[in-house]
Design an enzyme around this catalytic site. Structure first.
Site, short mmCIF file in Angstrom:
data_model
loop_
_atom_site.label_atom_id
_atom_site.label_comp_id
_atom_site.label_asym_id
_atom_site.label_seq_id
_atom_site.Cartn_x
_atom_site.Cartn_y
_atom_site.Cartn_z
N ASP A 1 -3.35 -2.81 -4.95
CA ASP A 1 -2.31 -3.82 -4.68
C ASP A 1 -1.44 -4.06 -5.91
O ASP A 1 -0.21 -4.18 -5.81
CB ASP A 1 -2.96 -5.16 -4.27
CG ASP A 1 -3.42 -5.18 -2.82
OD1 ASP A 1 -2.97 -4.32 -2.03
OD2 ASP A 1 -4.23 -6.07 -2.47
N HIS B 1 -9.48 -2.03 -4.63
CA HIS B 1 -8.32 -2.28 -3.75
C HIS B 1 -7.34 -3.24 -4.43
O HIS B 1 -6.12 -3.11 -4.27
CB HIS B 1 -8.73 -2.83 -2.39
CG HIS B 1 -7.54 -3.03 -1.51
ND1 HIS B 1 -6.96 -1.99 -0.80
CD2 HIS B 1 -6.75 -4.12 -1.30
CE1 HIS B 1 -5.88 -2.44 -0.17
NE2 HIS B 1 -5.73 -3.73 -0.45
N HIS C 1 0.82 -1.22 0.00
CA HIS C 1 0.00 0.00 0.00
C HIS C 1 0.86 1.27 0.00
O HIS C 1 0.54 2.24 -0.67
CB HIS C 1 -0.97 0.00 1.19
CG HIS C 1 -1.83 -1.22 1.22
ND1 HIS C 1 -2.39 -1.72 2.37
CD2 HIS C 1 -2.22 -2.07 0.23
CE1 HIS C 1 -3.08 -2.81 2.08
NE2 HIS C 1 -2.98 -3.06 0.80
N HIS D 1 -1.00 -11.31 -4.52
CA HIS D 1 0.38 -10.82 -4.49
C HIS D 1 1.37 -11.75 -5.20
O HIS D 1 2.28 -11.29 -5.87
CB HIS D 1 0.82 -10.61 -3.04
CG HIS D 1 0.01 -9.56 -2.36
ND1 HIS D 1 -0.05 -8.26 -2.82
CD2 HIS D 1 -0.78 -9.61 -1.27
CE1 HIS D 1 -0.85 -7.56 -2.03
NE2 HIS D 1 -1.31 -8.36 -1.09
ZN LIG Z 1 -3.91 -4.65 -0.18
#
Ligand SMILES: [Zn+2]
Length: 279
Positions: A235, A231, A72, A258
């Site tokens: 990311d 969001h 973030h 991720h």
């Molecule tokens: Zn995040």
């Protein structure tokens, strides 16, 4: 960055108070973290080569010289196009805040952004570059303009309290600060329970970020109907900034997290290094 900027808060992982300071850096320095609480104040480059874990969050460096949940704060710098900065921390993670990047962009914008006397490289591809794992994919498609467009398609199935949704965004500092930076981390109530049992997020309440129960967010309201998809775009911006240079093209992500975001960043780095070697 014109001058240092500070953000304080509680870390999601450790539950400890942490102070973060964005410090200006010279042209070409890139983005790096400095752990002020460790002997010798070691520096960890915000580069994909430093990624040591992508489980639920992106971690750089190896314990004890590491920083967790970097995505973030990195997204805030990338979104505002700050290329050179040292992020000082007195703990192993940035403040968790409300699970978004809003407090970071606010602090950076208040400190001011200056133009440095150097050119920035923009890298793009001529054919689509794709990484996949199971049903999840992330692809960088070529585009004519020297900008990044991101699309995220979120699909946890029709029985999930988080409904299938998508978001597409052309990335500029203006669009980043109007509809992306304020979008919060989200998780399911059962995931929150598992994390709590592992001792994580002890000082974090449901109202501090987005926890989805069977009837939607618990003790909270969505900032956008598709806030989770937005969001995920946040990311992606943070994880892809680990390439270390500007990337132009249309990034299309389907159910990625991720691990896959970082896999694309790695792939891009290999392409860039290969091309430099060939040149
Ligand atoms: Zn995040």
């Amino acid at each position: 960055l014109a001058r240092p900027a500070e953000v304080t808060g509680i870390g999601f992982v450790t539950g400890a108070a942490v102070r973060l300071r964005f410090c200006p850096s010279p042209p070409g320095a890139g983005i790096a973290f400095r752990r002020l609480d460790l002997v010798g104040q070691p520096v960890i480059a915000a580069h994909v080569a430093q990624v040591s874990s992508t489980t639920r969050r992106t971690t750089l460096g190896r314990p004890p010289v590491h920083v967790e949940l970097v995505e973030h704060v990195l997204a805030a710098l990338a979104g505002l196009r700050v290329d050179n900065c040292v992020i000082e921390l007195d703990g192993p993670e940035p403040p968790g805040l409300d699970g978004s990047a809003r407090a970071f962009t606010k602090a950076i914008r208040a400190a001011g952004i200056v133009l440095q006397n150097a050119t920035r490289g923009v890298w793009s591809c001529s054919t689509p570059l794709s990484v996949r794992h199971g049903h999840a994919t992330v692809t960088l498609h070529p585009c004519d303009a020297p900008r990044m467009r991101l699309s995220y398609l979120l699909d946890y199935g029709s029985f999930s309290p988080i409904t299938p949704q998508r978001h597409t965004q052309d990335l500029t500092p203006e669009t980043f600060c109007n509809g992306i930076d304020e979008c919060r981390t989200f998780l399911l109530a059962e995931e929150a329970e598992i994390l709590r049992k592992q001792g994580l997020g002890r000082r974090t309440k449901a109202s501090d970020l987005l926890v989805f129960g069977p009837k939607g967010p618990i003790d909270n309201r969505l900032r956008f109907a598709n806030e989770p998809a937005r969001h995920k775009v946040l990311d992606l911006i943070g994880d892809l900034s680990l390439v270390g240079c500007d990337v132009a093209g249309h990034v299309v992500a389907y159910r990625s997290g991720h691990a896959l975001n970082v896999a694309l960043a790695q792939r891009l780095c290999e392409e860039i290094t290969g091309r430099r070697a060939a040149a």
